[in-house]
Scaffold this active site. Structure first.
Site, PDB file in Angstrom:
ATOM      1  N   LYS A  91       0.453  -1.036   0.267  1.00  0.00           N
ATOM      2  CA  LYS A  91      -0.090  -0.410   0.017  1.00  0.00           C
ATOM      3  C   LYS A  91       0.931   0.546  -0.133  1.00  0.00           C
ATOM      4  O   LYS A  91       1.650   1.383   1.133  1.00  0.00           O
ATOM      5  CB  LYS A  91      -1.058   0.050   1.353  1.00  0.00           C
ATOM      6  CG  LYS A  91      -1.981   1.218   1.703  1.00  0.00           C
ATOM      7  CD  LYS A  91      -3.181   1.137   0.745  1.00  0.00           C
ATOM      8  CE  LYS A  91      -4.604   2.180   0.374  1.00  0.00           C
ATOM      9  NZ  LYS A  91      -3.486   2.844  -1.065  1.00  0.00           N
ATOM     10  N   LYS A 115       5.415   3.628   8.364  1.00  0.00           N
ATOM     11  CA  LYS A 115       4.085   3.882   8.711  1.00  0.00           C
ATOM     12  C   LYS A 115       3.032   4.021   8.365  1.00  0.00           C
ATOM     13  O   LYS A 115       1.875   3.535   9.454  1.00  0.00           O
ATOM     14  CB  LYS A 115       3.580   5.601   7.267  1.00  0.00           C
ATOM     15  CG  LYS A 115       2.550   6.042   7.009  1.00  0.00           C
ATOM     16  CD  LYS A 115       3.257   7.050   5.915  1.00  0.00           C
ATOM     17  CE  LYS A 115       4.061   7.726   5.620  1.00  0.00           C
ATOM     18  NZ  LYS A 115       3.869   8.873   4.180  1.00  0.00           N
ATOM     19  N   LYS A 127       5.180   1.850  -2.900  1.00  0.00           N
ATOM     20  CA  LYS A 127       5.526   3.164  -3.612  1.00  0.00           C
ATOM     21  C   LYS A 127       5.087   2.512  -5.077  1.00  0.00           C
ATOM     22  O   LYS A 127       5.667   2.292  -5.342  1.00  0.00           O
ATOM     23  CB  LYS A 127       6.439   4.185  -3.060  1.00  0.00           C
ATOM     24  CG  LYS A 127       6.321   5.345  -3.062  1.00  0.00           C
ATOM     25  CD  LYS A 127       5.109   5.702  -2.207  1.00  0.00           C
ATOM     26  CE  LYS A 127       4.937   7.259  -2.115  1.00  0.00           C
ATOM     27  NZ  LYS A 127       4.024   8.052  -1.271  1.00  0.00           N
ATOM     28  N   GLY A 166      -2.569   8.002  -4.086  1.00  0.00           N
ATOM     29  CA  GLY A 166      -2.089  10.140  -4.701  1.00  0.00           C
ATOM     30  C   GLY A 166      -0.983   9.993  -3.878  1.00  0.00           C
ATOM     31  O   GLY A 166      -0.719   9.384  -3.250  1.00  0.00           O
ATOM     32  N   ASP A 167      -0.311  10.657  -4.491  1.00  0.00           N
ATOM     33  CA  ASP A 167       1.023  11.826  -4.502  1.00  0.00           C
ATOM     34  C   ASP A 167       1.209  12.370  -4.366  1.00  0.00           C
ATOM     35  O   ASP A 167       0.438  13.019  -5.354  1.00  0.00           O
ATOM     36  CB  ASP A 167       2.589  10.672  -3.811  1.00  0.00           C
ATOM     37  CG  ASP A 167       3.839  11.039  -2.474  1.00  0.00           C
ATOM     38  OD1 ASP A 167       3.372  10.617  -2.053  1.00  0.00           O
ATOM     39  OD2 ASP A 167       3.859  11.296  -4.014  1.00  0.00           O
ATOM     40  N   THR A 210      -4.414  13.590   5.446  1.00  0.00           N
ATOM     41  CA  THR A 210      -3.221  13.744   5.500  1.00  0.00           C
ATOM     42  C   THR A 210      -3.000  14.488   6.318  1.00  0.00           C
ATOM     43  O   THR A 210      -2.203  14.744   7.376  1.00  0.00           O
ATOM     44  CB  THR A 210      -2.471  14.080   4.731  1.00  0.00           C
ATOM     45  OG1 THR A 210      -2.705  12.941   3.368  1.00  0.00           O
ATOM     46  CG2 THR A 210      -0.827  13.738   4.549  1.00  0.00           C
ATOM     47  N   ASN A 241      -2.273  18.892  -1.258  1.00  0.00           N
ATOM     48  CA  ASN A 241      -3.096  18.638  -0.960  1.00  0.00           C
ATOM     49  C   ASN A 241      -2.901  18.837   0.264  1.00  0.00           C
ATOM     50  O   ASN A 241      -3.775  18.939   1.041  1.00  0.00           O
ATOM     51  CB  ASN A 241      -3.963  16.673  -1.105  1.00  0.00           C
ATOM     52  CG  ASN A 241      -4.150  16.443  -0.051  1.00  0.00           C
ATOM     53  OD1 ASN A 241      -3.701  15.582   0.864  1.00  0.00           O
ATOM     54  ND2 ASN A 241      -5.004  16.168  -0.619  1.00  0.00           N
ATOM     55  N   SER A 380      -6.931   5.855   3.717  1.00  0.00           N
ATOM     56  CA  SER A 380      -7.433   5.001   2.431  1.00  0.00           C
ATOM     57  C   SER A 380      -7.028   3.618   3.454  1.00  0.00           C
ATOM     58  O   SER A 380      -7.997   2.585   2.390  1.00  0.00           O
ATOM     59  CB  SER A 380      -5.245   4.837   1.487  1.00  0.00           C
ATOM     60  OG  SER A 380      -4.857   6.084   0.992  1.00  0.00           O
TER      61      SER A 380
HETATM   62  P1  NDP Z   1       0.563  17.945  -4.493  1.00  0.00           P
HETATM   63  O1  NDP Z   1       1.108  17.412  -5.453  1.00  0.00           O
HETATM   64  O2  NDP Z   1      -0.767  17.927  -3.974  1.00  0.00           O
HETATM   65  O3  NDP Z   1       1.470  18.945  -3.906  1.00  0.00           O
HETATM   66  C1  NDP Z   1       2.939  18.950  -3.126  1.00  0.00           C
HETATM   67  C2  NDP Z   1       3.654  20.695  -3.564  1.00  0.00           C
HETATM   68  O4  NDP Z   1       4.607  20.986  -3.155  1.00  0.00           O
HETATM   69  C3  NDP Z   1       3.162  21.569  -4.196  1.00  0.00           C
HETATM   70  O5  NDP Z   1       2.558  23.021  -3.273  1.00  0.00           O
HETATM   71  C4  NDP Z   1       4.323  21.494  -4.830  1.00  0.00           C
HETATM   72  O6  NDP Z   1       4.800  22.902  -5.702  1.00  0.00           O
HETATM   73  C5  NDP Z   1       5.432  21.872  -3.832  1.00  0.00           C
HETATM   74  N1  NDP Z   1       6.433  20.720  -3.933  1.00  0.00           N
HETATM   75  C6  NDP Z   1       6.718  19.585  -4.690  1.00  0.00           C
HETATM   76  N2  NDP Z   1       7.820  19.039  -5.052  1.00  0.00           N
HETATM   77  C7  NDP Z   1       8.238  20.162  -5.431  1.00  0.00           C
HETATM   78  C8  NDP Z   1      10.119  20.587  -4.721  1.00  0.00           C
HETATM   79  N3  NDP Z   1      10.421  19.692  -5.813  1.00  0.00           N
HETATM   80  N4  NDP Z   1      10.532  21.668  -4.197  1.00  0.00           N
HETATM   81  C9  NDP Z   1       9.691  22.675  -4.104  1.00  0.00           C
HETATM   82  N5  NDP Z   1       7.740  22.405  -3.881  1.00  0.00           N
HETATM   83  C10 NDP Z   1       8.281  21.442  -4.351  1.00  0.00           C
HETATM   84  O7  NDP Z   1       1.148  16.928  -3.013  1.00  0.00           O
HETATM   85  P2  NDP Z   1       0.671  16.547  -1.757  1.00  0.00           P
HETATM   86  O8  NDP Z   1       0.062  17.675  -1.185  1.00  0.00           O
HETATM   87  O9  NDP Z   1      -0.371  15.340  -1.976  1.00  0.00           O
HETATM   88  O10 NDP Z   1       2.211  15.690  -0.805  1.00  0.00           O
HETATM   89  C11 NDP Z   1       2.843  16.631  -0.779  1.00  0.00           C
HETATM   90  C12 NDP Z   1       3.786  15.817   0.651  1.00  0.00           C
HETATM   91  O11 NDP Z   1       3.401  15.001   1.581  1.00  0.00           O
HETATM   92  C13 NDP Z   1       4.781  15.365  -0.425  1.00  0.00           C
HETATM   93  O12 NDP Z   1       6.148  15.033   0.596  1.00  0.00           O
HETATM   94  C14 NDP Z   1       3.971  13.610  -0.342  1.00  0.00           C
HETATM   95  O13 NDP Z   1       4.943  12.422  -0.633  1.00  0.00           O
HETATM   96  C15 NDP Z   1       3.562  13.222   1.417  1.00  0.00           C
HETATM   97  N6  NDP Z   1       2.584  13.152   1.272  1.00  0.00           N
HETATM   98  C16 NDP Z   1       1.233  12.977   1.206  1.00  0.00           C
HETATM   99  C17 NDP Z   1       0.057  11.941   1.311  1.00  0.00           C
HETATM  100  C18 NDP Z   1      -1.462  12.199   0.608  1.00  0.00           C
HETATM  101  O14 NDP Z   1      -1.860  11.695   1.130  1.00  0.00           O
HETATM  102  N7  NDP Z   1      -1.498  13.180  -0.452  1.00  0.00           N
HETATM  103  C19 NDP Z   1       0.216  11.564   2.556  1.00  0.00           C
HETATM  104  C20 NDP Z   1       1.221  11.321   3.737  1.00  0.00           C
HETATM  105  C21 NDP Z   1       2.449  12.332   2.385  1.00  0.00           C
HETATM  106  P3  NDP Z   1       4.255  22.797  -7.275  1.00  0.00           P
HETATM  107  O15 NDP Z   1       3.169  23.589  -7.394  1.00  0.00           O
HETATM  108  O16 NDP Z   1       5.729  24.241  -7.670  1.00  0.00           O
HETATM  109  O17 NDP Z   1       5.284  21.295  -7.857  1.00  0.00           O
HETATM  110  O1  2IT Z   2       3.270   8.869   1.921  1.00  0.00           O
HETATM  111  C1  2IT Z   2       1.893   8.353   1.834  1.00  0.00           C
HETATM  112  O2  2IT Z   2       1.893   7.780   3.175  1.00  0.00           O
HETATM  113  C2  2IT Z   2       1.025   8.773   0.703  1.00  0.00           C
HETATM  114  N1  2IT Z   2       1.617   9.659  -0.757  1.00  0.00           N
HETATM  115  C3  2IT Z   2      -0.299   8.304   0.594  1.00  0.00           C
HETATM  116  C4  2IT Z   2      -0.484   6.720   0.998  1.00  0.00           C
HETATM  117  C5  2IT Z   2      -2.074   5.758   0.626  1.00  0.00           C
HETATM  118  O3  2IT Z   2      -1.638   4.657  -0.192  1.00  0.00           O
HETATM  119  O4  2IT Z   2      -3.246   6.647   0.583  1.00  0.00           O
END
Ligand code: NDP
Ligand code: 2IT
Length: 448
Positions: A91, A115, A127, A166-167, A210, A241, A380
């Site tokens: 997952k 996690k 992943k 998603g991520d 998240t 997100n 999830s």
């Molecule tokens: P999104 O794609 O919704 O948003 C990502 C954000 O981070 C955007 O604002 C983006 O800016 C910025 N970003 C991405 N890459 C870079 C970079 N190289 N340098 C600077 N800014 C950057 O993703 P999420 O919000 O889902 O994910 C954000 C973080 O949270 C990630 O590390 C992800 O692994 C983690 N995460 C997400 C989960 C989820 O359920 N979605 C769960 C647990 C962890 P821009 O628009 O300019 O690209």
């Molecule tokens: O980093 C993370 O935990 C996620 N992007 C969510 C993974 C999931 O299966 O919901």
């Protein structure tokens, strides 16, 4: 000094994967905190658990050809790393970002193992993703890319086998296109992906999970140390997100969000993000897919700092919620100079090893990613449960379960840290608590 066993396994990883710096970093971060466990449980070395846990069950890499709106053919690379399924089906999310490499996907999959174990829901770690850049692509291009990606990925996933989500760069739109293609190829309807839309198998509360979970974890960590989010100023990085819903929850609990960012720069909001600004960001990032600097163009009193990260601004709390290695040693030093009391990680591995060391040395309350951002994958898991039972829970039911899960993760991390002689070190606590669940399952299941 960590034990010879741990150092030996780290060196094996470096020798075997010399070109995977992020993966090496994640391995070092986890393994070095396991020292007291290795000493107390010699069976871990006897069963070669560390050697086995750093090697994924399998790595799948594939070509993803797709056609743009002008009829030109492009080729990206697709990945799925199925890391460990000792306690449940693989997952973990899919990341679409030009920076994606095997090293990035492996570090994310490796972190995901612990996690997911911490959530208490039976889920293994995996992943995937692609170096596809969704920026500037039309919906039709994203759809064709997702369809092509799934035309290979479908062979490797299943509701009881591997369940992607998603991520970065993969949200509701992409999950929709991916699920549509999976359904067409297999003629089945199963919960094979999470983060689906509500009304076609998605869970209420998954988009929020998240970010909300991060702030629930933060609140637990603050409470245990005589503090609360109320009245605090908060640096949030990212504006996707996780950042969006973390900001909303901070505001709801009476905190003030003073920054947001994207990969182009940071907005500083001295008087704090308002509801109206938050709604603007939601539309900007999720519908128009624009740049965060527009927030400063639209609202008086909001400054835009091109090319800057949020960490130089003064605040009480930092919630890195963008990407890996966004807080380096110098950034951590700035946070500490400015009097930050807590850092909780919404992103995966946002702090490098030097930054983590600085937090711990300076008694900053530190909520590591695999504990603090586990709310997303936890919900999830709740989505998978609802799909398996052909039912839907209310938002309140899901949110209550999420709160309980985050409290429990904090408690388990706190207790493990204490039990193994490092009270208040939640990184150590989270790593140990997550690792032990998986290690015990691996020992029970024999050598494989
Ligand atoms: P999104 O794609 O919704 O948003 C990502 C954000 O981070 C955007 O604002 C983006 O800016 C910025 N970003 C991405 N890459 C870079 C970079 N190289 N340098 C600077 N800014 C950057 O993703 P999420 O919000 O889902 O994910 C954000 C973080 O949270 C990630 O590390 C992800 O692994 C983690 N995460 C997400 C989960 C989820 O359920 N979605 C769960 C647990 C962890 P821009 O628009 O300019 O690209
Ligand atoms: O980093 C993370 O935990 C996620 N992007 C969510 C993974 C999931 O299966 O919901």
């Amino acid at each position: 000094m960590v034990s010879e066993y741990i150092e030996r396994v780290i060196q094996q990883v470096i020798a075997r994967d010399p070109d995977q710096p992020e993966f090496q970093q994640a391995v070092r971060e986890v393994l070095t905190t396991l020292d007291p466990v290795i000493k107390e449980h010699p069976e871990i070395e006897e069963h070669a658990i560390l050697e086995r846990i750093v090697e994924p069950d399998r790595v799948i890499m594939f070509r993803v050809p797709w056609t743009d709106d002008q009829g030109r053919v492009h080729v990206n690379r697709g990945f799925r790393v199925q890391f460990n399924n000792a306690i449940g089906p693989y997952k973990g999310g899919l990341r679409f970002h030009p920076s994606v490499t095997l090293s990035i996907i492996k570090f994310l999959g490796f972190e995901q193992i612990y996690k997911n174990a911490l959530t208490g829901i039976p889920m293994g770690g995996g992943k995937g993703g692609s170096d596809f850049d969704p920026k500037g692509k039309s919906d039709a291009e994203v759809m064709r890319f997702c369809q092509s990606f799934m035309s290979e990925l479908y062979r490797h996933i299943g509701a009881n086998m591997d369940v992607p989500a998603g991520d970065i760069g993969v949200g509701g739109r992409e999950i929709g296109y991916l699920f549509g293609m999976w359904k067409k190829i297999t003629k089945s309807w199963e919960g094979v992906l999470t983060g689906k839309g509500y009304g076609w198998g998605g869970s209420l509360g998954r988009p929020e999970a998240t970010g909300y979970g991060l702030v629930y974890f933060l609140e637990e960590m603050l409470k245990a140390n005589g503090e609360t989010v109320k009245g605090k100023t908060v640096l949030v990085s990212g504006s996707g997100n996780v950042a969006q819903y973390a900001s909303q929850k901070v505001m709801e609990l009476g905190g003030t969000v003073v920054t947001l960012s994207d990969s182009s720069g940071t907005v500083y909001i001295p008087d704090g993000l308002t509801q109206e600004m938050w709604e603007f960001v939601m539309e900007l990032k999720n519908v128009r897919r624009g740049r965060i600097k527009e927030l400063a163009e639209k609202f008086d009193g909001v400054e835009y700092h091109a090319g800057e990260k949020p960490w130089k601004f003064k605040a009480d709390i930092a919630l890195p919620s963008a990407t890996q290695n966004e807080i380096l040693g110098d950034d951590a030093r700035k946070l500490i100079e400015n009097g930050v009391i807590a850092v909780a990680e919404g992103a995966n591995m946002p702090s490098n090893l030097e930054a983590i060391e600085l937090y711990l040395k300076n008694n900053i309350l530190y909520g590591p990613a695999k504990a603090a951002n586990a709310g997303g994958v936890a919900v999830s898991g709740l989505e998978m449960s609802q799909n398996a039972q052909f039912t839907n829970w209310t938002f309140e039911q899901v949110d209550k379960k999420l709160q309980d899960i985050m409290k429990n993760i904090f408690e388990e991390s706190r207790k493990a840290a204490e039990e193994y002689g490092h009270p208040g070190n939640y990184l150590m606590g989270a790593n140990i608590a997550g690792f032990l669940k998986v290690a015990r399952a691996m020992i029970d299941q024999g050598v494989q």
